[in-house]
Design a protein around this motif. Sequence first.
Motif, PDB file in Angstrom:
ATOM      1  N   ARG A   1      -5.664   5.308  -4.491  1.00 57.08           N
ATOM      2  CA  ARG A   1      -4.523   5.738  -3.662  1.00 57.08           C
ATOM      3  C   ARG A   1      -3.202   5.476  -4.372  1.00 57.08           C
ATOM      4  O   ARG A   1      -2.269   6.269  -4.270  1.00 57.08           O
ATOM      5  CB  ARG A   1      -4.561   5.036  -2.305  1.00 57.08           C
ATOM      6  CG  ARG A   1      -5.633   5.659  -1.408  1.00 57.08           C
ATOM      7  CD  ARG A   1      -5.608   5.249   0.041  1.00 57.08           C
ATOM      8  NE  ARG A   1      -4.297   5.193   0.651  1.00 57.08           N
ATOM      9  CZ  ARG A   1      -3.960   4.310   1.592  1.00 57.08           C
ATOM     10  NH1 ARG A   1      -4.838   3.411   2.002  1.00 57.08           N
ATOM     11  NH2 ARG A   1      -2.764   4.325   2.129  1.00 57.08           N
ATOM     12  N   ILE A   2      -3.126   4.385  -5.097  1.00 58.16           N
ATOM     13  CA  ILE A   2      -1.906   4.092  -5.867  1.00 58.16           C
ATOM     14  C   ILE A   2      -1.718   5.151  -6.942  1.00 58.16           C
ATOM     15  O   ILE A   2      -0.619   5.678  -7.136  1.00 58.16           O
ATOM     16  CB  ILE A   2      -1.974   2.675  -6.470  1.00 58.16           C
ATOM     17  CG1 ILE A   2      -1.978   1.628  -5.344  1.00 58.16           C
ATOM     18  CG2 ILE A   2      -0.814   2.445  -7.436  1.00 58.16           C
ATOM     19  CD1 ILE A   2      -2.282   0.217  -5.813  1.00 58.16           C
ATOM     20  N   LEU A   3      -2.798   5.486  -7.638  1.00 57.33           N
ATOM     21  CA  LEU A   3      -2.717   6.511  -8.683  1.00 57.33           C
ATOM     22  C   LEU A   3      -2.350   7.871  -8.098  1.00 57.33           C
ATOM     23  O   LEU A   3      -1.543   8.609  -8.682  1.00 57.33           O
ATOM     24  CB  LEU A   3      -4.038   6.599  -9.451  1.00 57.33           C
ATOM     25  CG  LEU A   3      -4.358   5.402 -10.335  1.00 57.33           C
ATOM     26  CD1 LEU A   3      -5.767   5.527 -10.915  1.00 57.33           C
ATOM     27  CD2 LEU A   3      -3.339   5.243 -11.440  1.00 57.33           C
ATOM     28  N   ALA A   4      -2.906   8.210  -6.947  1.00 57.54           N
ATOM     29  CA  ALA A   4      -2.579   9.491  -6.301  1.00 57.54           C
ATOM     30  C   ALA A   4      -1.093   9.542  -5.956  1.00 57.54           C
ATOM     31  O   ALA A   4      -0.436  10.573  -6.142  1.00 57.54           O
ATOM     32  CB  ALA A   4      -3.438   9.696  -5.058  1.00 57.54           C
TER      33      ALA A   4
ATOM     34  N   GLU B   1      -2.520  -8.468  -9.296  1.00 58.05           N
ATOM     35  CA  GLU B   1      -1.340  -8.794  -8.491  1.00 58.05           C
ATOM     36  C   GLU B   1      -0.798  -7.548  -7.793  1.00 58.05           C
ATOM     37  O   GLU B   1      -0.451  -7.582  -6.606  1.00 58.05           O
ATOM     38  CB  GLU B   1      -0.253  -9.412  -9.366  1.00 58.05           C
ATOM     39  CG  GLU B   1       1.012  -9.752  -8.591  1.00 58.05           C
ATOM     40  CD  GLU B   1       2.123 -10.295  -9.465  1.00 58.05           C
ATOM     41  OE1 GLU B   1       2.921 -11.091  -8.948  1.00 58.05           O
ATOM     42  OE2 GLU B   1       2.200  -9.914 -10.651  1.00 58.05           O
ATOM     43  N   MET B   2      -0.747  -6.418  -8.520  1.00 58.01           N
ATOM     44  CA  MET B   2      -0.263  -5.183  -7.914  1.00 58.01           C
ATOM     45  C   MET B   2      -1.159  -4.760  -6.750  1.00 58.01           C
ATOM     46  O   MET B   2      -0.673  -4.380  -5.683  1.00 58.01           O
ATOM     47  CB  MET B   2      -0.207  -4.060  -8.955  1.00 58.01           C
ATOM     48  CG  MET B   2       0.271  -2.737  -8.378  1.00 58.01           C
ATOM     49  SD  MET B   2       0.070  -1.353  -9.503  1.00 58.01           S
ATOM     50  CE  MET B   2      -1.699  -1.201  -9.568  1.00 58.01           C
ATOM     51  N   LEU B   3      -2.467  -4.844  -6.938  1.00 62.85           N
ATOM     52  CA  LEU B   3      -3.394  -4.471  -5.868  1.00 62.85           C
ATOM     53  C   LEU B   3      -3.210  -5.376  -4.646  1.00 62.85           C
ATOM     54  O   LEU B   3      -3.241  -4.909  -3.503  1.00 62.85           O
ATOM     55  CB  LEU B   3      -4.835  -4.520  -6.368  1.00 62.85           C
ATOM     56  CG  LEU B   3      -5.227  -3.454  -7.388  1.00 62.85           C
ATOM     57  CD1 LEU B   3      -6.598  -3.749  -7.972  1.00 62.85           C
ATOM     58  CD2 LEU B   3      -5.180  -2.067  -6.775  1.00 62.85           C
ATOM     59  N   ALA B   4      -2.991  -6.662  -4.885  1.00 65.26           N
ATOM     60  CA  ALA B   4      -2.784  -7.594  -3.772  1.00 65.26           C
ATOM     61  C   ALA B   4      -1.474  -7.292  -3.041  1.00 65.26           C
ATOM     62  O   ALA B   4      -1.417  -7.329  -1.807  1.00 65.26           O
ATOM     63  CB  ALA B   4      -2.790  -9.030  -4.290  1.00 65.26           C
ATOM     64  N   MET B   5      -0.438  -6.977  -3.791  1.00 62.75           N
ATOM     65  CA  MET B   5       0.872  -6.714  -3.177  1.00 62.75           C
ATOM     66  C   MET B   5       0.886  -5.371  -2.446  1.00 62.75           C
ATOM     67  O   MET B   5       1.462  -5.245  -1.371  1.00 62.75           O
ATOM     68  CB  MET B   5       1.976  -6.754  -4.233  1.00 62.75           C
ATOM     69  CG  MET B   5       2.144  -8.099  -4.918  1.00 62.75           C
ATOM     70  SD  MET B   5       2.599  -9.424  -3.801  1.00 62.75           S
ATOM     71  CE  MET B   5       4.265  -8.975  -3.426  1.00 62.75           C
TER      72      MET B   5
ATOM     73  N   GLU C   1       4.429  11.552  -7.267  1.00 64.31           N
ATOM     74  CA  GLU C   1       5.827  11.262  -7.582  1.00 64.31           C
ATOM     75  C   GLU C   1       6.221  11.739  -8.979  1.00 64.31           C
ATOM     76  O   GLU C   1       7.306  12.278  -9.178  1.00 64.31           O
ATOM     77  CB  GLU C   1       6.083   9.761  -7.459  1.00 64.31           C
ATOM     78  CG  GLU C   1       7.541   9.370  -7.624  1.00 64.31           C
ATOM     79  CD  GLU C   1       7.803   7.901  -7.346  1.00 64.31           C
ATOM     80  OE1 GLU C   1       8.888   7.437  -7.734  1.00 64.31           O
ATOM     81  OE2 GLU C   1       6.942   7.222  -6.742  1.00 64.31           O
ATOM     82  N   PHE C   2       5.345  11.548  -9.964  1.00 65.17           N
ATOM     83  CA  PHE C   2       5.695  11.820 -11.355  1.00 65.17           C
ATOM     84  C   PHE C   2       4.940  12.986 -11.972  1.00 65.17           C
ATOM     85  O   PHE C   2       5.209  13.369 -13.104  1.00 65.17           O
ATOM     86  CB  PHE C   2       5.468  10.568 -12.210  1.00 65.17           C
ATOM     87  CG  PHE C   2       6.311   9.413 -11.777  1.00 65.17           C
ATOM     88  CD1 PHE C   2       7.667   9.381 -12.063  1.00 65.17           C
ATOM     89  CD2 PHE C   2       5.757   8.369 -11.067  1.00 65.17           C
ATOM     90  CE1 PHE C   2       8.457   8.321 -11.655  1.00 65.17           C
ATOM     91  CE2 PHE C   2       6.530   7.293 -10.656  1.00 65.17           C
ATOM     92  CZ  PHE C   2       7.880   7.269 -10.945  1.00 65.17           C
TER      93      PHE C   2
END
Length: 173
Positions: free
Chosen positions: A62-65, A51-55, A70-71
Amino acid sequence: MKLVTFISGGEERLGLLKGDVLLGFEESGGIGFPSHIPERDGIAAGLLLLEMLAMERKPLDRILARLEMEFGVHRFARIDTHFPLEKRAALMERCKTQPPDRLLRSPVVDVKSFDGVKFAARDGSWLMLRGSGTEPILRIYAEARSDGDARKLLNLGEGIARSVAGAGSGTGR
C-alpha cells in the motif's frame, strides 16, 4: 538537494561524505546514508524500513502504491552484453557527442558522462551505457514507465553499441 543517479559506488560515497546526498543506492541493492558510515549498510536499511512500516501502520504494497500514485510508475531494467574493450572509448565518445534525439517518444534533455553515458528524457525515462571496470562487458541500464518501455530502451542501447562495435564483432548477452 538534487536527485542524481550514480551507478557505481565511488561517486555515491563522495556525496555521502560531503553530506549533499540524501541516500546512496547501489545496483546490487545496497543503500548508504549520509549520517552513517560512507558505505552501504543493509542492516541500517532494513531497520529504517521496519521503522517506516511501524510509523505508517500500512503494508508495504500500500505504501508503494501510494508512492506510485504520487510520483508515477518507474520500471528499471538492465542487461550485460559482451563489448570489446578496445572499442569502449569510441562508444562512450559517440554517446557523448551523438546522443539520440529521443528516448521512446520523449526528447532527450540531458546527457551525463561521469560514470558511463546517461541520456535523460523529458518524461523521466533514461538510458545508460557503462563499461565494466574489470572485463569486456557493457552494462546497459534503463528506467521507464513500463517494463515494455524499459526493454525498448535496452534495445536502443544495444543498437547504439552494435553501431560502434561493427557487424563483425557485435555484442551478445
